[in-house]
Design an enzyme around this catalytic site. Structure first.
Site, PDB file in Angstrom:
ATOM      1  N   ARG A  45     -26.114  -2.109   5.926  1.00 39.99           N
ATOM      2  CA  ARG A  45     -25.962  -3.545   5.555  1.00 39.99           C
ATOM      3  C   ARG A  45     -26.201  -4.413   6.769  1.00 39.99           C
ATOM      4  O   ARG A  45     -26.637  -5.475   6.593  1.00 39.99           O
ATOM      5  CB  ARG A  45     -24.314  -3.700   5.262  1.00 39.99           C
ATOM      6  CG  ARG A  45     -23.962  -4.916   5.095  1.00 39.99           C
ATOM      7  CD  ARG A  45     -22.450  -5.007   4.397  1.00 39.99           C
ATOM      8  NE  ARG A  45     -22.435  -4.357   3.174  1.00 39.99           N
ATOM      9  CZ  ARG A  45     -21.615  -4.457   2.186  1.00 39.99           C
ATOM     10  NH1 ARG A  45     -20.290  -5.074   2.709  1.00 39.99           N
ATOM     11  NH2 ARG A  45     -21.619  -4.171   1.134  1.00 39.99           N
ATOM     12  N   LYS A 101       0.850  -1.080   0.051  1.00 40.76           N
ATOM     13  CA  LYS A 101      -0.060   0.232   0.079  1.00 40.76           C
ATOM     14  C   LYS A 101       1.129   1.127   0.267  1.00 40.76           C
ATOM     15  O   LYS A 101       1.827   1.331   0.948  1.00 40.76           O
ATOM     16  CB  LYS A 101      -0.913  -0.099   1.163  1.00 40.76           C
ATOM     17  CG  LYS A 101      -2.080   0.811   1.052  1.00 40.76           C
ATOM     18  CD  LYS A 101      -3.250   0.390   2.116  1.00 40.76           C
ATOM     19  CE  LYS A 101      -4.540   1.173   2.081  1.00 40.76           C
ATOM     20  NZ  LYS A 101      -5.450   0.712   2.740  1.00 40.76           N
ATOM     21  N   GLU A 117     -19.809  -5.696   9.232  1.00 44.08           N
ATOM     22  CA  GLU A 117     -20.883  -4.821   9.632  1.00 44.08           C
ATOM     23  C   GLU A 117     -21.825  -5.802  10.391  1.00 44.08           C
ATOM     24  O   GLU A 117     -22.442  -5.818  11.528  1.00 44.08           O
ATOM     25  CB  GLU A 117     -21.386  -3.607   9.001  1.00 44.08           C
ATOM     26  CG  GLU A 117     -20.318  -2.717   8.600  1.00 44.08           C
ATOM     27  CD  GLU A 117     -19.549  -2.928   7.539  1.00 44.08           C
ATOM     28  OE1 GLU A 117     -19.450  -3.657   7.082  1.00 44.08           O
ATOM     29  OE2 GLU A 117     -18.543  -2.005   7.389  1.00 44.08           O
TER      30      GLU A 117
HETATM   31  C1  TPP Z   1     -19.140  -2.049   4.112  1.00 42.43           C
HETATM   32  C2  TPP Z   1     -18.092  -0.950   4.186  1.00 42.43           C
HETATM   33  N1  TPP Z   1     -17.386  -0.968   5.465  1.00 42.43           N
HETATM   34  C3  TPP Z   1     -16.242  -0.183   5.312  1.00 42.43           C
HETATM   35  C4  TPP Z   1     -15.937   0.716   4.464  1.00 42.43           C
HETATM   36  C5  TPP Z   1     -14.802   1.533   4.499  1.00 42.43           C
HETATM   37  N2  TPP Z   1     -13.444   1.168   3.857  1.00 42.43           N
HETATM   38  C6  TPP Z   1     -13.182   1.667   2.629  1.00 42.43           C
HETATM   39  S1  TPP Z   1     -11.934   1.054   1.824  1.00 42.43           S
HETATM   40  C7  TPP Z   1     -11.509   0.022   3.526  1.00 42.43           C
HETATM   41  C8  TPP Z   1     -10.279  -0.851   3.358  1.00 42.43           C
HETATM   42  C9  TPP Z   1     -10.166  -1.702   2.224  1.00 42.43           C
HETATM   43  O1  TPP Z   1      -9.193  -2.712   2.329  1.00 42.43           O
HETATM   44  P1  TPP Z   1      -8.790  -3.365   1.128  1.00 42.43           P
HETATM   45  O2  TPP Z   1     -10.007  -3.988   0.634  1.00 42.43           O
HETATM   46  O3  TPP Z   1      -7.695  -4.509   1.605  1.00 42.43           O
HETATM   47  O4  TPP Z   1      -8.046  -2.506   0.174  1.00 42.43           O
HETATM   48  P2  TPP Z   1      -6.839  -1.439   0.169  1.00 42.43           P
HETATM   49  O5  TPP Z   1      -7.336  -0.041   0.532  1.00 42.43           O
HETATM   50  O6  TPP Z   1      -5.786  -2.092   1.207  1.00 42.43           O
HETATM   51  O7  TPP Z   1      -6.497  -1.382  -1.136  1.00 42.43           O
HETATM   52  C10 TPP Z   1     -12.553   0.114   4.297  1.00 42.43           C
HETATM   53  C11 TPP Z   1     -12.795  -0.364   5.500  1.00 42.43           C
HETATM   54  C12 TPP Z   1     -16.520   0.356   3.096  1.00 42.43           C
HETATM   55  N3  TPP Z   1     -16.145   0.744   1.892  1.00 42.43           N
HETATM   56  N4  TPP Z   1     -17.287  -0.536   2.953  1.00 42.43           N
END
Ligand code: TPP
Length: 634
Positions: A388, A283, A360
């Site tokens: 959700r 990242k 969630e």
């Molecule tokens: C249902 C839901 N909960 C929380 C989020 C907030 N959120 C956005 S990106 C993220 C982290 C995503 O991690 P990953 O899938 O590993 O992608 P990366 O950012 O590491 O590339 C979160 C928790 C979301 N978008 N949707």
């Protein structure tokens, strides 16, 4: 002229040499850093998928092949490669490019829902449909992060995908070990075991030498890949998990080696069956400031952490205080410890905070379990993501009348993240839940006050909702009306014309509205209900004394607080007209919070104008009916 300027679509990528691709990746990183620093946005995730996105677009034929980005926050590189470089400077600005894929922007964008963990389900459906429609030449590609892979939907999808043996479906797991923070849980440990295995380098070498030798199409390919797969399996056991599900697995692949990723994807595409390509990335890759950022690798700029003066921070401070006093209070977050303001609580009480991953639904039912066993869980979650877990809130918490407090940050218009992030639904869906009590603090003092009241409730669930951003100034009540705060009475000489009830910070907007109306000779009583469910019965009596009731809320109009007030008045046979002001029941686009509120007609000026007109209409109707003059305040 830069290489990036010459890329008008994925086709233009296909003729570039490896050297040019390396140059292009550098140019993309420069644009990402320069733009997001100015416009805000998701920087770390996009820096990490530069080579991966280039490889995807070189191997697959979008838009014929369908690419689904899970969450969609990592689709900036995709935007730059699909003809949107020229507009990229408008990212997240009103009228400009959105921060997620957008069907209106490009034929290469398919899924705009930025709620995580859905990509595999979309992909499953798409692949099944193309099969049924007799379109076997399309491949469906889903790009999902290890964070999003912690969501239950992803596993429900995998279960089905495993059974759809001839779906042309390539699932790319972008494994950087991070959500907002290091991804945690059993799955994360599983993936981490692959990443940190001392023989990982060895495996990469093995793939580097094996894959390029594999024939591109036909049955021999399968055999070669199978051998590659078994080779990996011999040295690294954890990936067995995917295979045990019955899904073919390729990896782990170094996600910053474009050539290697491309080779793996070409083979995956040739499978003709669901396959997982496990790609390891960093990242924030290529930008040391992001790579070394300890909080979240610059997941977002500016940081989404709870900054001083924000609602989230005020909540976090009070949560810490409550934690000290109440050992039974525990906190739950769904992968958003810092953004929801729980970091201080976590530091002080590491054993009393549960980060459940992007889960969630699990968070809510797990909270039900904690409450059943005698604790008081505080589920800190962005309003939009609670949607959700509606069933869990209704049936698992509500039905059992469990003392769970939901703290809903980003309730109401959130701004630049757009339609999928506006927290404009909770105020309606929480109204439906029997026994649920909803608090809406107007200022920082009331966050503390209402949070304390909420965690004192022991016979059912509670919600405390507040918006994104900075808390405004504090306003003291001048009187009480039942359990509600009266913030303003009609100025001397003016009548009790309008009873204005503003939920949460909208009570402060109510004061501005009252000032404007006073200028037109309209007397206003401004009330902050504090609790928007149940609606305080004292409103009925107060409404009778006024000529018009107006409610203002930062929530969708349908089924929200205003509707609840109107129902209360109907039930009490109060014959005073009610005007409800809130957000139109639409998917509102991105813009600053102020811009979106203005477009929704939710500024003090716009509401004051409407009320003035409504009062004027009421006055002329009363004049025709010969009604008595309204009582004036001395
Ligand atoms: C249902 C839901 N909960 C929380 C989020 C907030 N959120 C956005 S990106 C993220 C982290 C995503 O991690 P990953 O899938 O590993 O992608 P990366 O950012 O590491 O590339 C979160 C928790 C979301 N978008 N949707």
């Amino acid at each position: 002229m830069t290489l990036l300027e010459c890329i008008n679509g994925p086709e233009d990528l296909k003729s570039l040499s490896q050297d040019q691709l390396t140059r292009l990746a550098g140019e993309i990183r420069d644009v990402l850093i320069e733009t997001t620093t100015r416009t805000s946005g998701h920087l770390g995730p996009n820096l990490g998928v530069v080579e991966l996105t280039i490889a995807i677009h070189r191997v697959f034929d979008s838009p014929k092949d369908k690419i689904v980005f899970d969450t969609g926050h990592q689709a900036y590189v995709h935007k730059l490669l699909t003809g949107r470089f020229a507009q990229f400077g408008t990212l997240r600005q009103r009228g400009g490019l959105t921060g997620y894929p957008s069907r209106a922007e490009s034929e290469h964008d398919l899924v705009e829902n930025s709620h995580a963990s859905t990509s595999l389900s979309y992909a499953d459906g798409l692949a099944k449909a193309y099969k049924l429609r007799g379109e076997p030449d399309r491949t469906v590609v889903a790009l999902i992060g290890d964070g999003a892979l912690t969501g239950g939907m992803a596993w429900e999808a995998l279960n089905n995908i495993a059974a759809a043996k001839d779906s042309r479906l390539v699932m790319i797991v972008n494994d950087n070990g991070w959500s907002y923070q290091p991804t945690i849980g059993g799955l994360a440990e599983h993936l981490a075991a692959i990443r940190v295995n001392p023989r990982y380098e060895h495996v990469l070498d093995y793939i580097k030498t094996s894959l390029p030798r594999a024939p591109l199409v036909g049955p021999p390919l399968y055999g070669t890949l199978h051998r590659v797969k078994k080779g990996i399996k011999d040295v690294i056991q954890p990936q067995v998990m995917f295979e045990d599900l019955g899904i073919k697995y390729v990896g782990p692949i170094d996600g910053h080696d474009e050539r290697l990723v491309e080779t793996a994807l070409r083979h995956a595409r040739g499978f003709g069956a669901p396959v997982i390509v496990h790609v390891i990335t960093k990242k924030g890759f290529g930008y040391p400031v992001a790579e070394q950022n300890e909080i979240d690798c610059l997941h977002q700029v500016p940081a989404a952490g709870a900054l001083p003066g924000t609602w989230s921070r005020v909540f976090g401070d009070e949560m810490l205080a409550i934690g000290t006093r109440r050992p039974d209070v525990v906190a739950i977050t769904a992968a958003m410890l810092h953004p929801t303001g729980l970091a201080q609580f976590a530091a002080a009480y590491p054993d009393r905070v549960y980060d459940v991953g992007i889960a969630e639904q699990h968070a809510v039912t797990s909270a039900a379990g904690l409450a059943m066993a005698g604790l008081h869980p505080v589920v800190a979650i962005y309003s939009t993501f609670l949607n959700r877990a509606f069933d869990q809130t209704l049936m698992d918490v509500g039905l059992h009348q469990l003392p769970v407090t939901f703290v809903l940050d980003r309730a109401g218009v959130t701004g630049l993240d757009g339609a999928s992030h506006h927290g404009m639904w909770d105020g309606s869906i929480m109204q439906l839940i029997p026994g649920m009590k909803i608090a809406a603090p107007r200022d920082a003092l009331r966050v503390a006050e209402l949070l304390n009241e909420a965690v004192e409730v022991s016979d059912g669930p509670t919600v405390v909702r507040f918006p994104k951003g900075k808390v405004g100034g504090e306003v003291e009540a001048i009187a009480k009306l039942g359990g509600m705060d009266v913030l303003r009475s009609p100025a001397a000489g003016l009548a009790e014309d309008v009873l204005l009830v503003g939920a949460g910070p909208m009570a402060l907007m109510g004061l501005e509205i009252a000032d404007r109306l006073a200028g037109h000779g309209i007397g206003v009583t401004v009330v902050d209900p504090r609790w928007t469910k149940p609606v305080d019965g004292a409103l009925a009596g107060a409404a009778r004394r006024h000529r018009l009731v107006a409610t203002v809320e930062d929530n969708g109009l349908v089924g929200g607080f205003g509707d609840a007030v109107a129902r209360l008045l109907r039930d009490h046979d109060v014959d005073v007209p009610v005007k409800t002001y809130g957000l139109p029941q639409e998917f509102l686009p991105h813009g600053t919070r102020e811009e979106v509120l203005e477009d929704a007609g939710l500024t003090s000026q716009q509401v004051a104008l409407h009320i003035t007109e409504a009062v004027a209409r009421r006055s002329s109707a009363e004049a025709q009916e010969g009604a008595p003059e309204p009582r004036r305040v001395e």
